[in-house]
Enzyme design. Sequence first.
Site, short mmCIF file in Angstrom:
data_model
loop_
_atom_site.label_atom_id
_atom_site.label_comp_id
_atom_site.label_asym_id
_atom_site.label_seq_id
_atom_site.Cartn_x
_atom_site.Cartn_y
_atom_site.Cartn_z
N LYS A 70 0.86 -1.19 0.00
CA LYS A 70 0.00 0.00 0.00
C LYS A 70 0.88 1.23 0.00
CE LYS A 70 -4.48 0.72 0.12
NZ LYS A 70 -5.51 -0.16 -0.44
N GLY A 125 -20.63 6.65 1.69
CA GLY A 125 -19.73 6.96 0.58
C GLY A 125 -20.50 7.04 -0.72
N TYR A 126 -19.96 7.80 -1.65
CA TYR A 126 -20.49 7.79 -3.02
C TYR A 126 -19.30 7.90 -3.98
CZ TYR A 126 -23.83 8.22 -6.78
OH TYR A 126 -24.57 7.97 -7.92
N GLY A 127 -18.24 7.15 -3.64
CA GLY A 127 -17.05 7.12 -4.49
C GLY A 127 -17.07 5.89 -5.37
N ASN A 128 -15.88 5.47 -5.79
CA ASN A 128 -15.79 4.37 -6.74
C ASN A 128 -16.47 3.10 -6.24
OD1 ASN A 128 -13.93 1.83 -7.55
ND2 ASN A 128 -14.31 3.19 -9.28
P1 NAD Z 1 -13.31 7.33 -3.27
O1 NAD Z 1 -12.29 8.36 -2.95
O2 NAD Z 1 -13.70 7.11 -4.69
O3 NAD Z 1 -14.66 7.63 -2.45
C1 NAD Z 1 -14.66 7.82 -1.07
C2 NAD Z 1 -16.06 8.26 -0.67
O4 NAD Z 1 -16.08 8.41 0.76
C3 NAD Z 1 -16.46 9.63 -1.25
O5 NAD Z 1 -17.84 9.60 -1.53
C4 NAD Z 1 -16.17 10.59 -0.10
O6 NAD Z 1 -16.97 11.77 -0.15
C5 NAD Z 1 -16.56 9.72 1.08
N1 NAD Z 1 -15.92 10.14 2.33
C6 NAD Z 1 -14.68 10.61 2.51
N2 NAD Z 1 -14.48 10.89 3.82
C7 NAD Z 1 -15.63 10.55 4.44
C8 NAD Z 1 -16.06 10.59 5.79
N3 NAD Z 1 -15.25 11.04 6.77
N4 NAD Z 1 -17.30 10.14 6.06
C9 NAD Z 1 -18.13 9.71 5.08
N5 NAD Z 1 -17.78 9.67 3.79
C10 NAD Z 1 -16.55 10.08 3.49
O7 NAD Z 1 -12.77 5.99 -2.59
P2 NAD Z 1 -13.10 4.50 -3.01
O8 NAD Z 1 -12.13 4.09 -4.03
O9 NAD Z 1 -14.57 4.36 -3.25
O10 NAD Z 1 -12.69 3.73 -1.67
C11 NAD Z 1 -13.56 3.66 -0.54
C12 NAD Z 1 -13.01 2.65 0.45
O11 NAD Z 1 -12.89 1.37 -0.18
C13 NAD Z 1 -11.63 2.91 1.04
O12 NAD Z 1 -11.58 2.35 2.34
C14 NAD Z 1 -10.71 2.14 0.14
O13 NAD Z 1 -9.47 1.84 0.77
C15 NAD Z 1 -11.55 0.90 -0.08
N6 NAD Z 1 -11.26 0.14 -1.28
C16 NAD Z 1 -11.25 0.70 -2.51
C17 NAD Z 1 -11.03 -0.07 -3.63
C18 NAD Z 1 -11.10 0.48 -5.02
O14 NAD Z 1 -10.97 -0.30 -5.96
N7 NAD Z 1 -11.33 1.75 -5.20
C19 NAD Z 1 -10.75 -1.44 -3.48
C20 NAD Z 1 -10.79 -2.00 -2.22
C21 NAD Z 1 -11.05 -1.20 -1.13
#
Ligand code: NAD
Length: 428
Positions: free
Chosen positions: A107, A219-222
């Site tokens: 990481k 969350g509303y990310g990826n």
């Molecule tokens: P991202 O950056 O695309 O989205 C993160 C989301 O969380 C956003 O909607 C953001 O507004 C929200 N957020 C940020 N801080 C916050 C808070 N304090 N409270 C509530 N919401 C909050 O990230 P992602 O890629 O969707 O990843 C989300 C989680 O999943 C992380 O823990 C990451 O390590 C894990 N993850 C991601 C992947 C991947 O392929 N992207 C794979 C495995 C695990």
Amino acid sequence: MKSTVYNPFETARQQFDHAADLLELDNTTRELLRTPMREYHFNIPVRMDDGTKKIFRGFRIQHNDARGPAKGGVRFHPLETIDTVRALSMWMSWKTAVADIPLGGGKGGVICDPHHLSNSEQEQLCRGWVRQIVRNLGPNIDIPSPDIMTNAQHMLWMLDEYETIMGGHFPGFITGKPTGLGGSLGKKESTGYGVIIAIREALNELGLKAANTVASVQGYGNVARYAIELYQKMGGKVICVSCWDEEDHKTCAFRKKDGIITEELDSISDVFGGIDKHKARDMGYELFSGNEWLSQEVDILIPAALENQITMDNVNNIRDSVKLIAEGANGPVSPDADKILADKGIFMIPDFLANAGGAISSYFEQVQSNMNYYWEKDEVLGKLDVKMTSAYAAVSDFAKENKLSMRDSAYVISIDRVAQACRERGWV
Ligand code: NAD
């Protein structure tokens, strides 16, 4: 009430120690696996747009590479800490092992807030991050990918820097690249879709149909976005999502009792997964404080934002209606809160199983990049389904046979696989 401060690396180690006890692992193997194999800490100088120079702190940690090259994301976050990166690298080792793909765990991160950095500043950060550790990265050494607040553009800048220094094309150096430039179709959907494939299997075991269930998502990310997409395709209804609100510097929850509409929210969200609350209100969404995502009257909770989101401070706000939690994020539930959830009889799909879809599709992307031959999207998603379903079945069967929780079962299976690789290599 004073809120408890959790250190993710302590959490990761507690979880490891518990599984190591179950496995009766010897002390040398414990010592090897409790601590990352390698850590790189470095400074990245960036010329800011106003002409000043600023130093950013970057990290890369390779927890274990006995089963294959280290693999894991690079996060850009203002509150990034070395212990968070250590914990996440350890969880990556377990994730690649539970998914049974030939990769290890790593990481990386940079302490920065991309919301306040221009494209040129972000590009320098990406290139600088690669330059600091270029000899310790590579398709056969350590393969980065996107994570919180990093995306395909960041990966492409990193790839370009790596290829410029090494001289040649090495598309297998990094995953999460744009499609057409070495990226895999289905990659962006894979983590969120994987979460829902795991939920589908769990619902089957619980005798429930997705179409009769309601969920709330943090969350509303990826991860969250594509989890919602597949869950809705299966007939499920999501009534609440939450995100970081950059305007007020706090979190915000958005509820629509008839079900949120992704096309609407997509049109008013930014690349970081932040939703414009003013426009959402105009579209008929009810707005609440961010924690409210947790206290909705739903069947399923999907924390898909950050670590340490369900803790002793809020675990009792979870309604009795909740039957299932799928950890889309890494480490969103603290160990003490986890015990309370188990006592409440809530079925838990642990993080490194639930969100393994991203690692699996990264592996597929690397295979395609190394062959320079790319599969159709349906083929990628079909292979993802096969891998996720079999990882889920292995964890669930082992849990039932040995009367373990899903989390303990996933830990025992994955740590045993990594420990065995270390033993066979003669490391322990
Ligand atoms: P991202 O950056 O695309 O989205 C993160 C989301 O969380 C956003 O909607 C953001 O507004 C929200 N957020 C940020 N801080 C916050 C808070 N304090 N409270 C509530 N919401 C909050 O990230 P992602 O890629 O969707 O990843 C989300 C989680 O999943 C992380 O823990 C990451 O390590 C894990 N993850 C991601 C992947 C991947 O392929 N992207 C794979 C495995 C695990």
